[in-house]
Enzyme design. Structure first.
Site, mmCIF file in Angstrom:
data_model
loop_
_atom_site.group_PDB
_atom_site.id
_atom_site.type_symbol
_atom_site.label_atom_id
_atom_site.label_comp_id
_atom_site.label_asym_id
_atom_site.label_seq_id
_atom_site.Cartn_x
_atom_site.Cartn_y
_atom_site.Cartn_z
ATOM 1 C CD1 TRP A 1 -2.673 1.602 0.442
ATOM 2 C CD2 TRP A 1 -2.086 1.848 2.601
ATOM 3 N NE1 TRP A 1 -3.421 2.619 0.974
ATOM 4 C CE2 TRP A 1 -3.089 2.796 2.289
ATOM 5 C CE3 TRP A 1 -1.579 1.818 3.899
ATOM 6 C CZ2 TRP A 1 -3.566 3.698 3.234
ATOM 7 C CZ3 TRP A 1 -2.062 2.705 4.835
ATOM 8 C CH2 TRP A 1 -3.057 3.635 4.505
ATOM 9 C CG ASP B 1 -2.571 -2.860 7.127
ATOM 10 O OD1 ASP B 1 -3.724 -2.888 7.605
ATOM 11 O OD2 ASP B 1 -2.160 -1.947 6.388
ATOM 12 C CE LYS C 1 -10.212 -0.026 3.665
ATOM 13 N NZ LYS C 1 -9.669 0.962 2.803
#
Ligand code: LMR
Length: 397
Positions: A130, A211, A246
């Site tokens: 990311w 993560d 999310k």
């Protein structure tokens, strides 16, 4: 006074999303940012979350500061979600958890903590990762390096090269790992690969930093926490930042957490204390609302059950879009292998498209994707998947 301030170059993901919204073409397609859109192209309001929010609002009451570490009910619900209620790491009190401002806030608190207490440690992230990972750790003053990960030739994982690099790192190096739904590639480790990786991390004395931003979008809520539980069961000390942006469609509420799994409860108390110190001199304490909505969903059996079903439906829709995209691409460009769209997991896939091809897609077809070639599969729907595949085939072909 400020003429020497350099202009901000923009963020490769957030600025692109802003450009999309400014684009006047009505047929434009947004596959840029990691947001789940429903089949009508809207950000869904989950029914479980809406009902939980109703209860939080109905309860009303004053809005005091939360403790620096966040709300106790949120923190314990996060631990149960990540590890399972019966996990020894939780019951023995050796996990230090704070409520953070999104999981990005958690990542940053962890980065600041590492910079202060492990100043000699370098950070190793997957190649690629990311975009914001590097920025965050470098922003905390840490040196960031990469380990081999994505294999462009196969659309899969360079697992042997990854292990070889990790084996050679100095002890106490920080190894950033995506617990599931790798961002940006969609390429995850299998369960067997995690089981092979864990002894390497342990024997080299490395500090994993997980993560977990997409729990539930890979293979399911419990399955996607497998790596977290396996690391804890193997006795490793590690960091984990997790998000509800999310999984509960709560992006702007910035509801996330940072947990540190420690060897024992006494060390967890020390770690929690220093995480609180880090938070206090950064933003003082987290906001109330989003965390209370999350805690209500997670702790009420009926709401939790509805949430599991809703999250399952989001996961299934993404899988259906993967299949639809794959089918049209295979029909348009026979002889090419697009199988990676089916094996990659979560919101993202790496298309293998070059930055120049991505630019052409945006300019000529109004299809927006990150210049690395990452698409957010959750931006596809039954109305735009065909047009997307046709445009991709035109640019690739
Ligand atoms: C993404 O990768 O698109 C998301 O995680 C959103 C972000 O903040 O970058």
């Amino acid at each position: 006074m400020f003429e020497h301030i350099p202009p901000f170059a923009g963020d490769p993901i957030l600025s692109l999303n802003e450009d999309f919204h400014k684009d006047p073409r009505p047929y434009k397609i947004n596959l840029s940012i990691g947001i789940y859109f429903d089949d009508a192209g809207r950000i869904p309001v989950l029914d479980s979350v809406r009902r939980a929010e109703g209860r939080v609002v109905a309860k009303g009451g004053p809005k005091p500061y939360l403790p620096i570490e966040g709300a106790a009910n949120f923190r314990s619900a996060v631990q149960v979600l990540l590890f399972g209620a019966e996990h020894e790491a939780v019951t023995s009190g050796r996990v230090a958890t704070i409520q953070s401002v999104g999981s990005s806030g958690g990542l940053k608190v962890g980065a600041d903590f590492i910079a202060r207490h492990f100043p000699g440690s370098g950070v190793w992230v997957s190649d690629p990762t990311w975009d914001n990972h590097r920025s965050m750790f470098e922003g905390a003053g840490l040196a960031v390096n990469t380990y081999p990960y994505y294999d462009a030739a196969s659309g899969g994982l360079k697992f042997d090269a990854m292990l070889a690099t990790l084996r050679g790192l100095p002890p106490k190096s920080i190894v950033l790992l995506h617990a599931c739904c790798h961002n940006p590639t969609g390429v995850d480790l299998t369960a067997a690969q995690w089981d092979a990786l864990i002894p390497v991390l342990r024997d080299a004395g490395l500090i994993p930093y997980l993560d977990l931003a997409y729990q539930g979008f890979g293979d399911g809520i419990e399955a996607d926490a497998r790596a977290v539980r396996a690391l804890a069961s193997a006795g490793l000390s590690f960091f984990i930042a997790n998000s509800f942006s999310k999984s509960m469609s709560l992006y702007g509420e910035r509801a996330g957490a940072l947990s540190v799994v420690c060897p024992d409860a006494a060390q967890a108390a020390l770690v929690l204390g220093q995480m609180k110190f880090t938070v206090r001199r950064s933003y003082s304490s987290p906001p109330i609302h989003g965390g209370q909505v999350v805690a209500t969903v997670l702790t009420d059996p009926e709401l939790r059950h509805s949430w599991v079903i809703e999250l399952g439906a989001m996961r299934e829709r993404i899988l259906a879009m993967r299949k639809a995209l794959h089918a049209v691409l295979c029909a348009k460009l026979p002889g090419r292998d697009f199988g990676y769209f089916l094996t990659q997991r979560g919101m993202f896939s790496y298309t293998g498209m070059s930055a120049a091809q991505v630019d052409r897609l945006r300019e000529e077809h109004a299809v927006y994707m990150v210049r690395s070639g990452r698409i957010c599969v959750a931006g596809l729907n039954t109305s735009n998947v065909e047009a997307t595949a046709v445009a991709m085939a035109a640019v690739l072909g």
